[in-house]
Write a protein that holds these residues in place. Structure first.
Motif, PDB file in Angstrom:
ATOM      1  N   UNK B 227      45.990  47.927  30.064  1.00 59.51           N
ATOM      2  CA  UNK B 227      44.726  48.164  30.754  1.00 59.51           C
ATOM      3  C   UNK B 227      43.628  47.335  30.084  1.00 59.51           C
ATOM      4  N   UNK B 228      42.739  46.830  30.906  1.00 58.19           N
ATOM      5  CA  UNK B 228      41.633  46.028  30.369  1.00 58.19           C
ATOM      6  C   UNK B 228      40.302  46.612  30.831  1.00 58.19           C
ATOM      7  N   UNK B 229      39.293  46.480  29.987  1.00 59.03           N
ATOM      8  CA  UNK B 229      37.948  46.919  30.369  1.00 59.03           C
ATOM      9  C   UNK B 229      37.032  45.696  30.436  1.00 59.03           C
ATOM     10  N   UNK B 230      36.394  45.533  31.562  1.00 58.86           N
ATOM     11  CA  UNK B 230      35.436  44.441  31.741  1.00 58.86           C
ATOM     12  C   UNK B 230      34.045  45.037  31.906  1.00 58.86           C
ATOM     13  N   UNK B 231      33.065  44.379  31.321  1.00 60.87           N
ATOM     14  CA  UNK B 231      31.690  44.855  31.419  1.00 60.87           C
ATOM     15  C   UNK B 231      30.833  43.775  32.082  1.00 60.87           C
ATOM     16  N   UNK B 232      30.038  44.182  33.059  1.00 60.66           N
ATOM     17  CA  UNK B 232      29.166  43.236  33.753  1.00 60.66           C
ATOM     18  C   UNK B 232      27.862  43.086  32.975  1.00 60.66           C
ATOM     19  N   UNK B 233      27.596  41.892  32.499  1.00 57.95           N
ATOM     20  CA  UNK B 233      26.383  41.654  31.723  1.00 57.95           C
ATOM     21  C   UNK B 233      25.214  41.348  32.660  1.00 57.95           C
ATOM     22  N   UNK B 234      24.014  41.420  32.105  1.00 58.34           N
ATOM     23  CA  UNK B 234      22.805  41.194  32.908  1.00 58.34           C
ATOM     24  C   UNK B 234      22.810  39.870  33.649  1.00 58.34           C
ATOM     25  N   UNK B 235      23.414  38.875  33.020  1.00 57.05           N
ATOM     26  CA  UNK B 235      23.399  37.546  33.618  1.00 57.05           C
ATOM     27  C   UNK B 235      24.371  37.465  34.788  1.00 57.05           C
ATOM     28  N   UNK B 236      25.075  38.550  35.056  1.00 62.52           N
ATOM     29  CA  UNK B 236      25.978  38.553  36.202  1.00 62.52           C
ATOM     30  C   UNK B 236      27.388  38.091  35.873  1.00 62.52           C
ATOM     31  N   UNK B 237      27.684  37.959  34.566  1.00 64.16           N
ATOM     32  CA  UNK B 237      29.060  37.557  34.248  1.00 64.16           C
ATOM     33  C   UNK B 237      29.826  38.727  33.619  1.00 64.16           C
ATOM     34  N   UNK B 238      31.126  38.722  33.881  1.00 67.88           N
ATOM     35  CA  UNK B 238      31.987  39.780  33.343  1.00 67.88           C
ATOM     36  C   UNK B 238      32.519  39.373  31.977  1.00 67.88           C
TER      37      UNK B 238
END
Lengths: 167, 312
Positions: B227-238
């Protein structure tokens, strides 16, 4: 006939209260059990605050008595209605306290001194709701706390939990 | 005096400034401060670490952190749906025994009729459900307050492929997954917003939207056991921030993704995920990377088709 006790506030006002109402206070209950509650019971609580304490105790007492007299029939519906009533009463009570914070904090101290766990928990929640979402500076002002961090130390904590400082 | 206050007497300093200041100053004894802090949301607690050294120490104490974690756990419910011929039986589970056990405590008639999945989220004083079925186009249901009994339906203005999905509200915006995209809606204005591309391959079995430290996050199944966790940063990139392998009782044969649900919550001990994945339920700490299985008191639980997690 209900046994009555006389409570004397710090500004010498006398409040006549039923034993059952005031026994919710563990402090006074213990005094009664120890036989120390003869004549007027002097309390280190102002009359304004004591009146509020008793308002709360009477409301709670009222609720307990009603529940004891209930039979099971129709109990659920009644309980639901009662819950609504209590909620409404509590909302009014907390609105008044929010409007006068001096009374709120006096009441917090009084409920601690008189050992009223239910009121204490209610008031702690009220204060928590009041301070939640505020910025550290507002908290320092509210409780007159000196910021004893160096700017570097403060910066380090702020950086560590950056997301928590976002609006 | 640490954490308490020094009363400002009316005469002190003789400055008029102090008068308005004084009215705001309140005294709270130590043990009451502890009780009040325990009732605060995690975000406020982390913020208040900078109030003073005393507050910081109080909030960082191991005992306090443990109590606070338990309080966070007590606010989580699992909604489990068990398929019947005529629809679903729905049950609520809550945690006890320090989050190691989930016990059934109520059946609920909250969910209406035939439908597939009901991801729920809570935001802006309203409770939001997403519902789809094979017969009706997907819908968003909104309940405005806790006392309100009338679910209001919002139609989604564009056709979408039916998929079991997850929904989460982050900063007043509702996000939900569809095939290959994340859709978004401004909750207070009830306006649909843009699509967000997901970081993984479109047809990959991804699932699980969450809020981690105030950011939209996604849990993706990279392979059967990863399983992987991705976080969306303010700049719009994961950004891929975590990767872990739940040790599963049995490797899943099919890629039925409808069994995976997750929720994230913040505590003073750090971020935790609660994951229901391939009939196993567990906690995962993003800070310590510790994985703790949760016992569920019901054999039926494992055979249920949908279970989802509901953060109150």
């Amino acid at each position: 006939m209900a046994i009555m006790y006389a409570l004397k506030s710090s500004d010498n006002e006398i409040f006549e209260v039923e034993q059952k109402v005031i026994e919710q206070s563990e402090t006074i209950k213990k005094m009664i059990e120890d036989g120390a509650a003869t004549g007027e019971i002097p309390l280190q609580v102002s009359s304004k605050t004591l009146a509020k304490v008793l308002e709360w105790c009477k409301q709670r007492q009222h609720k307990t008595v009603e529940n004891e007299n209930d039979d099971n029939k129709g109990k659920r519906k009644k309980e639901r209605d009662e819950d609504d009533d209590i909620k409404e009463w509590e909302n009014k009570f907390s609105d008044e306290l929010k409007a006068d914070k001096d009374v709120l904090f006096d009441l917090l101290l009084a409920s601690n001194y008189l050992d009223l766990p239910a009121l204490l928990s209610f008031l702690c929640q009220l204060v928590a709701d009041m301070v939640a979402g505020k910025m550290p500076e507002e908290i320092r002002r509210m409780f007159n706390i000196e910021n004893d961090f160096t700017p570097e130390e403060e910066k380090a904590i702020t950086a560590e939990h950056g997301w928590a400082f976002q609006p | 005096m640490e954490g308490g206050f020094i009363p400002i007497s009316p005469g002190e300093g003789g400055k008029t400034q102090n008068c308005s200041y004084k009215r705001e100053v309140h005294y709270v004894p130590h043990h009451l401060l502890h009780d009040i802090l325990l009732k605060l949301p995690t975000k406020s607690l982390l913020r208040f670490k900078t109030v003073s050294k005393n507050w910081c120490t109080k909030i960082s104490e191991p005992d306090f952190e443990e109590f606070q974690l338990q309080r966070c756990l007590s606010k989580i419910l699992i909604l489990h749906q068990f398929p019947r011929l005529t629809g679903f039986d729905s049950f609520l589970y809550k945690f006890e025994d320090k989050g190691l056990r989930a016990r059934k405590f109520a059946a609920t008639d909250l969910l209406i009729g035939r439908g597939c999945t009901f991801p729920a989220t809570r935001s802006c004083n309203s409770l939001i459900l997403l519902r789809n079925s094979f017969f009706v186009r997907e819908r968003i249901w909104r309940l405005h307050s806790d006392n309100d009994e009338n679910w209001r339906m919002l139609n989604i203005p564009f056709p979408q492929k039916i998929l079991p999905y997850e929904a989460v509200a982050v900063g007043g915006v509702l996000y939900w997954t569809t095939t290959g995209f994340i859709q978004s809606m401004d909750i207070s204005r009830e306006e649909f917003m843009g699509r967000i591309e997901v970081p993984c391959k479109r047809d990959e079995a991804y699932f699980g939207l969450m809020e981690i430290k105030g950011s939209l996050s996604l849990m993706n199944r990279a392979s059967d056991n990863k399983l992987e966790i991705w976080v969306l940063k303010n700049e719009g990139c994961w950004i891929k921030q975590h990767k872990f392998s739940p040790s599963l009782k049995s490797a899943p044969k099919s890629h039925n993704i409808s069994v995976g649900f997750c929720v994230a919550f913040e505590s003073c001990k750090g971020t935790y995920l609660l994951v229901c994945y391939d009939y196993t339920t567990f906690w995962y700490s993003l800070n310590t990377e510790e994985l703790t299985p949760i016992a569920v008191d019901e054999s039926q639980y494992c055979s249920g088709q949908f279970c989802l997690l509901w953060l109150l």
